[in-house]
Scaffold this motif. Sequence first.
Motif, PDB file in Angstrom:
ATOM      1  N   ASN A   5     104.495  23.976  -5.083  1.00  0.00           N
ATOM      2  CA  ASN A   5     103.515  24.453  -4.115  1.00  0.00           C
ATOM      3  C   ASN A   5     104.224  24.878  -2.846  1.00  0.00           C
ATOM      4  O   ASN A   5     105.164  24.234  -2.417  1.00  0.00           O
ATOM      5  N   THR A   6     103.785  25.968  -2.216  1.00  0.00           N
ATOM      6  CA  THR A   6     104.487  26.477  -1.051  1.00  0.00           C
ATOM      7  C   THR A   6     103.738  26.285   0.249  1.00  0.00           C
ATOM      8  O   THR A   6     104.210  26.692   1.293  1.00  0.00           O
ATOM      9  N   SER A   7     102.560  25.717   0.198  1.00  0.00           N
ATOM     10  CA  SER A   7     101.815  25.537   1.435  1.00  0.00           C
ATOM     11  C   SER A   7     102.326  24.340   2.205  1.00  0.00           C
ATOM     12  O   SER A   7     102.921  23.427   1.660  1.00  0.00           O
ATOM     13  N   ASP A   8     102.107  24.307   3.514  1.00  0.00           N
ATOM     14  CA  ASP A   8     102.536  23.203   4.344  1.00  0.00           C
ATOM     15  C   ASP A   8     101.854  21.914   3.928  1.00  0.00           C
ATOM     16  O   ASP A   8     102.449  20.851   3.946  1.00  0.00           O
ATOM     17  N   SER A 165     124.023  26.059  -6.202  1.00  0.00           N
ATOM     18  CA  SER A 165     123.709  26.218  -4.781  1.00  0.00           C
ATOM     19  C   SER A 165     122.593  25.260  -4.401  1.00  0.00           C
ATOM     20  O   SER A 165     122.030  24.572  -5.250  1.00  0.00           O
ATOM     21  N   ASP A 166     122.287  25.238  -3.105  1.00  0.00           N
ATOM     22  CA  ASP A 166     121.172  24.414  -2.632  1.00  0.00           C
ATOM     23  C   ASP A 166     119.902  25.248  -2.484  1.00  0.00           C
ATOM     24  O   ASP A 166     118.956  24.845  -1.816  1.00  0.00           O
ATOM     25  N   TYR A 167     119.920  26.417  -3.122  1.00  0.00           N
ATOM     26  CA  TYR A 167     118.756  27.305  -3.046  1.00  0.00           C
ATOM     27  C   TYR A 167     117.530  26.662  -3.689  1.00  0.00           C
ATOM     28  O   TYR A 167     116.404  26.870  -3.264  1.00  0.00           O
ATOM     29  N   ALA A 168     117.779  25.912  -4.752  1.00  0.00           N
ATOM     30  CA  ALA A 168     116.727  25.164  -5.437  1.00  0.00           C
ATOM     31  C   ALA A 168     117.406  24.105  -6.279  1.00  0.00           C
ATOM     32  O   ALA A 168     118.636  24.094  -6.421  1.00  0.00           O
ATOM     33  N   GLU A 169     116.624  23.205  -6.844  1.00  0.00           N
ATOM     34  CA  GLU A 169     117.172  22.122  -7.655  1.00  0.00           C
ATOM     35  C   GLU A 169     116.213  21.801  -8.788  1.00  0.00           C
ATOM     36  O   GLU A 169     115.013  21.679  -8.585  1.00  0.00           O
ATOM     37  N   TYR A 170     116.776  21.699  -9.985  1.00  0.00           N
ATOM     38  CA  TYR A 170     115.956  21.339 -11.140  1.00  0.00           C
ATOM     39  C   TYR A 170     115.599  19.860 -11.091  1.00  0.00           C
ATOM     40  O   TYR A 170     116.376  19.018 -10.638  1.00  0.00           O
ATOM     41  N   GLY A 171     114.419  19.540 -11.595  1.00  0.00           N
ATOM     42  CA  GLY A 171     114.003  18.148 -11.639  1.00  0.00           C
ATOM     43  C   GLY A 171     112.557  18.016 -12.048  1.00  0.00           C
ATOM     44  O   GLY A 171     111.927  18.964 -12.536  1.00  0.00           O
ATOM     45  N   TYR A 172     112.030  16.824 -11.834  1.00  0.00           N
ATOM     46  CA  TYR A 172     110.649  16.523 -12.210  1.00  0.00           C
ATOM     47  C   TYR A 172     109.709  16.886 -11.066  1.00  0.00           C
ATOM     48  O   TYR A 172     109.931  16.518  -9.908  1.00  0.00           O
ATOM     49  N   ASN A 173     108.645  17.618 -11.398  1.00  0.00           N
ATOM     50  CA  ASN A 173     107.655  18.032 -10.410  1.00  0.00           C
ATOM     51  C   ASN A 173     106.411  17.171 -10.568  1.00  0.00           C
ATOM     52  O   ASN A 173     105.673  17.317 -11.545  1.00  0.00           O
ATOM     53  N   PRO A 174     106.149  16.233  -9.624  1.00  0.00           N
ATOM     54  CA  PRO A 174     104.989  15.342  -9.754  1.00  0.00           C
ATOM     55  C   PRO A 174     103.654  16.038  -9.550  1.00  0.00           C
ATOM     56  O   PRO A 174     102.620  15.500  -9.917  1.00  0.00           O
ATOM     57  N   THR A 180     110.742  21.391 -13.783  1.00  0.00           N
ATOM     58  CA  THR A 180     110.852  22.710 -13.191  1.00  0.00           C
ATOM     59  C   THR A 180     111.855  22.645 -12.054  1.00  0.00           C
ATOM     60  O   THR A 180     112.709  21.754 -12.020  1.00  0.00           O
ATOM     61  N   TRP A 181     111.766  23.570 -11.111  1.00  0.00           N
ATOM     62  CA  TRP A 181     112.677  23.530  -9.978  1.00  0.00           C
ATOM     63  C   TRP A 181     112.019  22.852  -8.785  1.00  0.00           C
ATOM     64  O   TRP A 181     110.816  22.888  -8.611  1.00  0.00           O
ATOM     65  N   GLN A 182     112.850  22.236  -7.973  1.00  0.00           N
ATOM     66  CA  GLN A 182     112.403  21.629  -6.732  1.00  0.00           C
ATOM     67  C   GLN A 182     113.119  22.316  -5.581  1.00  0.00           C
ATOM     68  O   GLN A 182     114.300  22.616  -5.684  1.00  0.00           O
TER      69      GLN A 182
END
Length: 349
Positions: A5-8, A165-174, A180-182
């Motif tokens: 999710n991209t919202s604040d 890179s630190d652009y994104a990170e794979y892992g578990y999305n709660p 997916t990516w975190q």
Amino acid sequence: MDAWNTSDESLGSNTTESIYASYAERQVPSAATFVASFVGLLGNLAVICAILTVKKLQTTTNVFVFNLAVADVLTCTVAPLQAVTILNDELVFPLWVCKLVAFCLITCIGCSINCLVCIAVNRLIGITTAAHSVYRKLLTPCKLSFALVLTWFPPLVVATTPLLSDYAEYGYNPIYNSCTWQSSRSYTFSYAMLVAVVFFPIQFLVLFVSYLRIFLYVRKTSRSTLGQDSAAYTNLALQRQLWERQVAVTKNLFLVVCVFLLCLSPYFLILALVKTASSALSYASTILVANSSVNPIIYATRHPDFRTAFAGMVHCGRKGQSSQPVVAPRGRVSYKTTTNTDFELQTSV
């Protein structure tokens, strides 16, 4: 493959709140993924076996069909792990497995899209090129190998980005209960857009232009062929038959593309346009993964050569008996054979 999710608000205190209101709601995408994975795995393995064992199916176009089936097999292999993850509130297997699932899904789905682009370009060259010698020169083994590398390279670059890179990170999305990516707040939408931009707009444009040009060319050529004097061509009937086969093959592949776009578009449109967590993205990703099981069904129901190959696999015992030598009268031994001209092999898929 669900994006963060991209919202604040979603990045605040409610970050770990799942989009699923109940356990029953999770069962729908999970069950659909299990069924699609099982059907897709069997179907795509059958496509691979058919191409490897049936010489008539070993054509230039089917190089990309084979590559597409390989990508779909990998997708159907890891997708059940995603289905298991959806059913649980926490990760039930090691984190590296979760990262591998996300990596494979992004890579294989991207490769599937690129394979359909290569098939469309291949059909465009095969249909619009008058001389088959020119067709062979344009699609040499070296160029085909390079095209196969291109189907995998851009998705691998995109999928490897979170690892290097630190652009994104794979892992578990709660939020989506998925692998997916975190990302951080500043990177989330950017990586989602990277996936959408690399996998969708250019490929869609190439597919649309290729099949539009094929349609216009076929319509123009059909009219001119029907207006010719059949007496001037002794082999007009054979040419017409092979031409109709070319068109039928292209129609079948166009159907594959249409179905794929119907499964693909909802996910990438939601990914690019919706900036809040939504269950719609979860269902769209389920439809996207389920597409991996559709292509073999299309081949089995619409393509005569694949139908014959699949029927031979089902009745392998009967097929084995038919390959035994038949004793002919007066001690002669003969074998049942099927002959095909090189031209027919070039025009089949």
